[in-house]
Write an enzyme that holds these catalytic residues in place. Structure first.
Site, short mmCIF file in Angstrom:
data_model
loop_
_atom_site.label_atom_id
_atom_site.label_comp_id
_atom_site.label_asym_id
_atom_site.label_seq_id
_atom_site.Cartn_x
_atom_site.Cartn_y
_atom_site.Cartn_z
N TYR A 72 3.74 -3.19 6.21
CA TYR A 72 2.82 -4.29 5.81
C TYR A 72 2.46 -4.15 4.33
O TYR A 72 2.61 -5.08 3.54
CB TYR A 72 1.54 -4.25 6.67
CG TYR A 72 0.45 -5.14 6.12
CD1 TYR A 72 0.56 -6.52 6.17
CD2 TYR A 72 -0.70 -4.59 5.52
CE1 TYR A 72 -0.44 -7.35 5.64
CE2 TYR A 72 -1.69 -5.40 4.99
CZ TYR A 72 -1.56 -6.78 5.05
OH TYR A 72 -2.54 -7.58 4.51
N SER A 111 -3.63 -7.52 -1.04
CA SER A 111 -4.58 -6.66 -0.34
C SER A 111 -4.82 -5.39 -1.15
O SER A 111 -3.93 -4.92 -1.87
CB SER A 111 -3.98 -6.28 1.01
OG SER A 111 -4.68 -5.21 1.59
N LYS A 126 3.48 -6.50 0.85
CA LYS A 126 2.56 -7.06 -0.15
C LYS A 126 2.98 -6.60 -1.56
O LYS A 126 2.98 -7.40 -2.50
CB LYS A 126 1.13 -6.61 0.13
CG LYS A 126 0.53 -7.20 1.40
CD LYS A 126 0.25 -8.69 1.26
CE LYS A 126 -0.28 -9.29 2.53
NZ LYS A 126 -0.29 -10.76 2.55
P1 NAD Z 1 -4.63 -14.56 10.13
O1 NAD Z 1 -3.58 -13.97 10.98
O2 NAD Z 1 -5.93 -14.93 10.75
O3 NAD Z 1 -4.07 -15.86 9.37
C1 NAD Z 1 -2.72 -16.01 9.02
C2 NAD Z 1 -2.29 -17.41 9.46
O4 NAD Z 1 -0.93 -17.61 9.09
C3 NAD Z 1 -2.38 -17.62 10.97
O5 NAD Z 1 -3.00 -18.86 11.25
C4 NAD Z 1 -0.92 -17.61 11.43
O6 NAD Z 1 -0.72 -18.42 12.58
C5 NAD Z 1 -0.22 -18.13 10.20
N1 NAD Z 1 1.17 -17.69 10.04
C6 NAD Z 1 1.66 -16.42 10.15
N2 NAD Z 1 2.98 -16.40 9.92
C7 NAD Z 1 3.33 -17.67 9.62
C8 NAD Z 1 4.55 -18.29 9.28
N3 NAD Z 1 5.70 -17.59 9.20
N4 NAD Z 1 4.56 -19.61 9.05
C9 NAD Z 1 3.43 -20.35 9.13
N5 NAD Z 1 2.24 -19.82 9.46
C10 NAD Z 1 2.18 -18.50 9.70
O7 NAD Z 1 -4.87 -13.55 8.91
P2 NAD Z 1 -6.00 -13.54 7.80
O8 NAD Z 1 -6.90 -12.39 8.08
O9 NAD Z 1 -6.57 -14.87 7.62
O10 NAD Z 1 -5.13 -13.13 6.54
C11 NAD Z 1 -4.59 -14.11 5.67
C12 NAD Z 1 -3.77 -13.43 4.59
O11 NAD Z 1 -4.61 -12.51 3.91
C13 NAD Z 1 -2.60 -12.61 5.11
O12 NAD Z 1 -1.52 -12.77 4.22
C14 NAD Z 1 -3.10 -11.19 5.09
O13 NAD Z 1 -2.07 -10.26 4.92
C15 NAD Z 1 -4.02 -11.21 3.88
N6 NAD Z 1 -5.07 -10.19 3.94
C16 NAD Z 1 -5.92 -10.16 5.01
C17 NAD Z 1 -6.90 -9.15 5.07
C18 NAD Z 1 -7.84 -9.09 6.24
O14 NAD Z 1 -8.49 -8.06 6.42
N7 NAD Z 1 -7.99 -10.12 7.05
C19 NAD Z 1 -7.00 -8.20 4.05
C20 NAD Z 1 -6.12 -8.28 2.96
C21 NAD Z 1 -5.15 -9.27 2.92
C1 UD1 Z 2 -7.63 -2.01 7.50
C2 UD1 Z 2 -6.14 -1.96 7.26
C3 UD1 Z 2 -5.85 -2.30 5.80
C4 UD1 Z 2 -6.42 -3.65 5.45
C5 UD1 Z 2 -7.92 -3.61 5.70
C6 UD1 Z 2 -8.51 -4.96 5.38
C7 UD1 Z 2 -5.40 -0.30 8.89
C8 UD1 Z 2 -4.87 1.07 9.09
N1 UD1 Z 2 -5.66 -0.64 7.62
O1 UD1 Z 2 -8.17 -0.93 6.81
O2 UD1 Z 2 -4.47 -2.33 5.56
O3 UD1 Z 2 -6.19 -3.94 4.07
O4 UD1 Z 2 -8.16 -3.26 7.08
O5 UD1 Z 2 -9.42 -5.42 6.28
O6 UD1 Z 2 -5.53 -1.09 9.82
N2 UD1 Z 2 -13.42 2.44 12.15
C9 UD1 Z 2 -14.06 3.14 13.16
N3 UD1 Z 2 -13.89 2.69 14.44
C10 UD1 Z 2 -13.13 1.59 14.75
C11 UD1 Z 2 -12.48 0.89 13.70
C12 UD1 Z 2 -12.64 1.37 12.40
O7 UD1 Z 2 -14.76 4.12 12.91
O8 UD1 Z 2 -13.00 1.25 15.94
C13 UD1 Z 2 -13.61 2.89 10.75
C14 UD1 Z 2 -12.35 3.30 10.03
O9 UD1 Z 2 -12.04 4.64 10.25
C15 UD1 Z 2 -12.72 2.97 8.57
C16 UD1 Z 2 -13.67 1.79 8.68
O10 UD1 Z 2 -14.15 1.82 10.02
O11 UD1 Z 2 -13.42 4.06 8.00
C17 UD1 Z 2 -13.00 0.45 8.41
O12 UD1 Z 2 -11.86 0.33 9.24
P1 UD1 Z 2 -11.02 -1.03 9.33
O13 UD1 Z 2 -11.94 -2.16 9.61
O14 UD1 Z 2 -9.89 -0.79 10.28
O15 UD1 Z 2 -10.48 -1.26 7.84
P2 UD1 Z 2 -9.58 -0.30 6.91
O16 UD1 Z 2 -9.42 1.03 7.48
O17 UD1 Z 2 -10.14 -0.36 5.55
#
Ligand code: NAD
Ligand code: UD1
Length: 331
Positions: free
Chosen positions: A148, A124, A152
Site C-alpha cells: 500500500y 499518505s 503511494k
Molecule cells: P474509502 O475506501 O472510503 O474510499 C475510496 C473510494 O474509492 C471508495 O468509495 C471505493 O469504492 C472507491 N474505489 C476504490 N477503487 C476504485 C476503482 N478502481 N475505481 C473507482 N472507484 C474505486 O477510502 P478513504 O479513507 O476515503 O481514502 C481515500 C483515499 O485517501 C485513498 O486513496 C486512501 O489511500 C487515501 N488515504 C486514506 C487515509 C485514511 O486513513 N482514510 C489516510 C491516508 C490516505
Molecule cells: C494506519 C495505517 C497507515 C495509515 C493510517 C491513516 C496500518 C498498519 N497503518 O496507521 O498506513 O496511513 O492508518 O489512518 O494500518 N491502536 C490500538 N488498538 C486498536 C487499533 C489501533 O491501540 O485496536 C493504536 C495503534 O497501535 C496506533 C494508534 O492506535 O498507536 C493508531 O492506529 P491506527 O488508527 O491503526 O492508525 P496508524 O497506526 O497510524
C-alpha cells in the site's frame, strides 16, 4: 467548470464533496462502490440540497473516465479512488498495484487526452516510513514497508515525472496523517467492513456496545504514557484542505507534496479519554502486545500547508470523538 471526484462515495471523498458544493463548486462523483455504497450519494444530496451527478465506473475504464471529463466539462480532478488497507495489501499486492497504480495511469491518460491538467492526489503520511525526526516536514526522507505504502510512493514519483514533462500539468499530492471524525449531520462517516483495524472506528464500536473492549497495542513506547501517538485530523478539516489545494493548484504548474495534519500528537489513552468525555461512558480497554509494524509516534509539521494553501486545521479531538459517535449511532 466541474471537479471530478474519483472515489467520491468513500469516507474522505464524500466529506470533500460536501465542502465543494457548499463553496458553490460543481462536482461529478466517479466510484465503483468496491468500498462504499451508492446510498452515500443520496445522503450527499440530502446534506447539500444539490444534485450530485454520479458515474458508476472503475477508474481504470479509461474511455469512461475520458467521456466523463468531456461530458461534464471537468477542469480539475481529485483522485481518491484506490485500495487502502495496509494488511490486505501484503496479501493482495497485485490487486493493490492494479487499483492504485494502474488506476492512476489510466486516469492520467484520460486527463491527457481531454487536456485536463489539474490534479489533487490522496497520498499518505505512510510515505515517511518510520520517522527519523518529529514533527515530520515534507523534506523528510520517504520509504515504504508494504505494498500500500509503496503504491503511494510510486504514484507520487510518477506524478513528479508527469509534471516535469509539461507545464500544462499542475499536481498536488496531499499527505494525510490520521483522518477521523465525521460530518456534523451524522449522515456520512467512516464505514469499515468487518472488524475495524484502525483506532477510531474500533473505539466507536466499543462506545456503542458493538464490541466489548478495546485492545491497546502496547504501553511501552517512548511516549508520554507509553501508548502510540498519532496526528489525528478531523475529516472536515481535511476536506477544507482539499478545497484550498484546488485553489492553489489552479495557478501553480508543477508538482508539490503537502502535509495535511494538525501538528499535534495524541496518544491512544488520550483518545480513549476524549471518547469517554464525548460518550459519557467508560471505554473498557486492556493493554496487549504491540501491533507488528507499528511506530511509536507520528505527527506533522503543517507549516507548508499554512504557507502554500493558507489552510490549517481548527477542530480538536473532542469534535473528532463526538462526530464519530453521532455517525456510529446513526449507521
Ligand atoms: P474509502 O475506501 O472510503 O474510499 C475510496 C473510494 O474509492 C471508495 O468509495 C471505493 O469504492 C472507491 N474505489 C476504490 N477503487 C476504485 C476503482 N478502481 N475505481 C473507482 N472507484 C474505486 O477510502 P478513504 O479513507 O476515503 O481514502 C481515500 C483515499 O485517501 C485513498 O486513496 C486512501 O489511500 C487515501 N488515504 C486514506 C487515509 C485514511 O486513513 N482514510 C489516510 C491516508 C490516505
Ligand atoms: C494506519 C495505517 C497507515 C495509515 C493510517 C491513516 C496500518 C498498519 N497503518 O496507521 O498506513 O496511513 O492508518 O489512518 O494500518 N491502536 C490500538 N488498538 C486498536 C487499533 C489501533 O491501540 O485496536 C493504536 C495503534 O497501535 C496506533 C494508534 O492506535 O498507536 C493508531 O492506529 P491506527 O488508527 O491503526 O492508525 P496508524 O497506526 O497510524
Amino acid at each position: 467548470m466541474t471537479i471530478l471526484v474519483t472515489g467520491g462515495a468513500g469516507y474522505i471523498g464524500s466529506h470533500v464533496v460536501t465542502v465543494l458544493l457548499a463553496a458553490g463548486r460543481k462536482v461529478v462523483v466517479l466510484d465503483n462502490f468496491c468500498n462504499s455504497d451508492p446510498s452515500v450519494v443520496e445522503r450527499l444530496e440530502r446534506i447539500t440540497g444539490c444534485p450530485v451527478p454520479l458515474v458508476h465506473s472503475d477508474v481504470r475504464d479509461r474511455e469512461r473516465v475520458a467521456d466523463t471529463l468531456r461530458r461534464f466539462g471537468v477542469d480539475s480532478v481529485i483522485h481518491f479512488a484506490g485500495l487502502k488497507a495496509v494488511g490486505e495489501s501484503v496479501s493482495k499486492p497485485i490487486e493493490y498495484y492494479g487499483a492504485n497504480i494502474q488506476g492512476t495511469i489510466s486516469l492520467l491518460e484520460a486527463m491527457q487526452s481531454e487536456k485536463v491538467g489539474q490534479l489533487v492526489f490522496s497520498s499518505s503520511a505512510t510515505v515517511y516510513g518510520d520517522p527519523g525526526y518529529l514533527p515530520i516536514d515534507e523534506s523528510h526522507p520517504t520509504s515504504a514497508t508494504n505494498p500500500y505504502g509503496r503504491s503511494k510512493l510510486h504514484i507520487e514519483e510518477m506524478l513528479k515525472d508527469v509534471a516535469l514533462a509539461s507545464p500544462s500539468w499542475k499536481i498536488v499530492c496531499l499527505r494525510y496523517f490520521n483522518p477521523v471524525g465525521a460530518h456534523a449531520s451524522g449522515l456520512i462517516g467512516e464505514d469499515p467492513a468487518g472488524i475495524p483495524n484502525n483506532l477510531m472506528p474500533f473505539v466507536a464500536q466499543v462506545a456503542t456496545g458493538q464490541r466489548s473492549f478495546l485492545r491497546v497495542f502496547g504501553q511501552d513506547y517512548p511516549t508520554s504514557d507509553g501508548t502510540g501517538v498519532r496526528d489525528y485530523i478531523h475529516v472536515m478539516d481535511l476536506a477544507e484542505g482539499h478545497s484550498a489545494a484546488l485553489r492553489f493548484v489552479a495557478d501553480h504548474p508543477g508538482w508539490n507534496a503537502i502535509n495535511l495534519g494538525t501538528g499535534r500528537g495524541t496518544s491512544v489513552l488520550e483518545m480513549v479519554s476524549a471518547f469517554e468525555r464525548a460518550s459519557g461512558r467508560p471505554i473498557p480497554h486492556e493493554v496487549v502486545d504491540r501491533r507488528p509494524g507499528d511506530i511509536a509516534s507520528c505527527y506533522a509539521d503543517p507549516t507548508l500547508a499554512r504557507q502554500l494553501l493558507g489552510w490549517q486545521a481548527t477542530r480538536g479531538v473532542d469534535d473528532m470523538c463526538s462526530s464519530t459517535l453521532a455517525w456510529q449511532k446513526n449507521r
